[in-house]
Design a protein around this motif. Structure first.
Motif, mmCIF file in Angstrom:
data_model
loop_
_atom_site.group_PDB
_atom_site.id
_atom_site.type_symbol
_atom_site.label_atom_id
_atom_site.label_comp_id
_atom_site.label_asym_id
_atom_site.label_seq_id
_atom_site.Cartn_x
_atom_site.Cartn_y
_atom_site.Cartn_z
ATOM 1 N N PRO A 169 0.542 -1.364 -0.451
ATOM 2 C CA PRO A 169 0.383 0.149 0.298
ATOM 3 C C PRO A 169 0.431 0.940 -0.536
ATOM 4 O O PRO A 169 1.808 0.992 0.717
ATOM 5 N N GLY A 170 0.492 1.954 -0.828
ATOM 6 C CA GLY A 170 1.327 2.990 -1.179
ATOM 7 C C GLY A 170 1.954 3.495 -2.095
ATOM 8 O O GLY A 170 2.550 2.046 -2.898
ATOM 9 N N MET A 171 3.624 3.575 -1.359
ATOM 10 C CA MET A 171 4.316 3.987 -2.405
ATOM 11 C C MET A 171 5.342 3.726 -1.366
ATOM 12 O O MET A 171 6.409 4.806 -1.594
ATOM 13 N N PRO A 172 6.662 2.833 -0.473
ATOM 14 C CA PRO A 172 7.110 3.307 -0.064
ATOM 15 C C PRO A 172 8.827 3.973 -1.025
ATOM 16 O O PRO A 172 8.896 3.432 -2.272
ATOM 17 N N GLN A 173 8.977 4.390 -0.547
ATOM 18 C CA GLN A 173 10.689 5.078 -1.746
ATOM 19 C C GLN A 173 11.556 3.985 -1.935
ATOM 20 O O GLN A 173 12.209 4.157 -2.509
ATOM 21 N N SER A 174 11.969 3.223 -1.260
ATOM 22 C CA SER A 174 12.746 2.038 -1.437
ATOM 23 C C SER A 174 13.027 0.801 -1.814
ATOM 24 O O SER A 174 13.379 0.244 -2.860
ATOM 25 N N ALA A 175 11.050 0.340 -2.347
ATOM 26 C CA ALA A 175 10.340 -0.473 -3.086
ATOM 27 C C ALA A 175 10.841 -0.201 -4.473
ATOM 28 O O ALA A 175 11.751 0.983 -5.249
ATOM 29 N N PRO A 176 11.220 -1.474 -4.965
ATOM 30 C CA PRO A 176 11.596 -1.873 -6.811
ATOM 31 C C PRO A 176 10.638 -0.336 -7.810
ATOM 32 O O PRO A 176 9.619 -0.266 -7.192
ATOM 33 N N GLY A 177 12.121 0.453 -8.110
ATOM 34 C CA GLY A 177 11.310 1.450 -8.933
ATOM 35 C C GLY A 177 10.398 2.611 -9.029
ATOM 36 O O GLY A 177 10.770 3.972 -9.465
#
Length: 145
Positions: free
Chosen positions: A110-118
């Motif tokens: 959920p959301g957009m964690p800064q360290s996730a791929p992409g």
């Protein structure tokens, strides 16, 4: 002689040396202006997936059809092997899901964690959640960021 021995070795090894099964194709629905979604698509391609990207201005309706509740939503929604992948889920987790085939509707971050791929900005820990048709969740994996 060497060729015969190699053939015999491959025959005796059987499935252990067989080529890995091809990954199913991924269809990603995303906003036409979302750069991080395009970066996630590239992450999936680099991880061996054949990805079709569909640009749409109607992401909310895509998420409703996919069974993604608002509390589980992120920026893009993908479908692969009968599962829903919501957001910047690492390809490793998608492969694990496809290999194990659990009774989940899909995976989400959920959301957009800064360290996730992409997103690729280190430092933000995040969890990948599995979810079912009712929207119940469980932690699938954790990443330190």
């Amino acid at each position: 002689m060497k060729k015969s021995l190699m053939s015999l070795a491959l025959l005796l090894a059987g499935p252990a040396l067989a080529a890995p099964a091809a990954l199913p194709s991924v269809t990603v629905y995303k906003s036409p202006t979302c750069g991080c979604c395009e970066d996630w698509v590239e992450h999936m391609r680099e991880s061996g997936f054949d990805v079709t990207s569909v640009d749409t201005n109607y992401m909310e309706s895509v998420k409703v059809r996919a069974g993604v509740k608002p509390s589980l939503a992120s920026c893009h929604t993908a479908q692969v092997g009968g599962y829903v992948i919501e957001g910047h889920v690492p390809a490793h987790d998608v492969k694990q899901l496809l290999q194990n085939q659990p009774e989940h509707r899909g995976l989400t971050i959920p959301g957009m964690p800064q360290s996730a791929p992409g997103m690729d900005i280190p430092g933000t820990p995040y969890e990948v959640l599995s979810f079912d048709a009712q929207g119940n969740t469980a932690v699938f994996s954790r990443y330190p960021g």
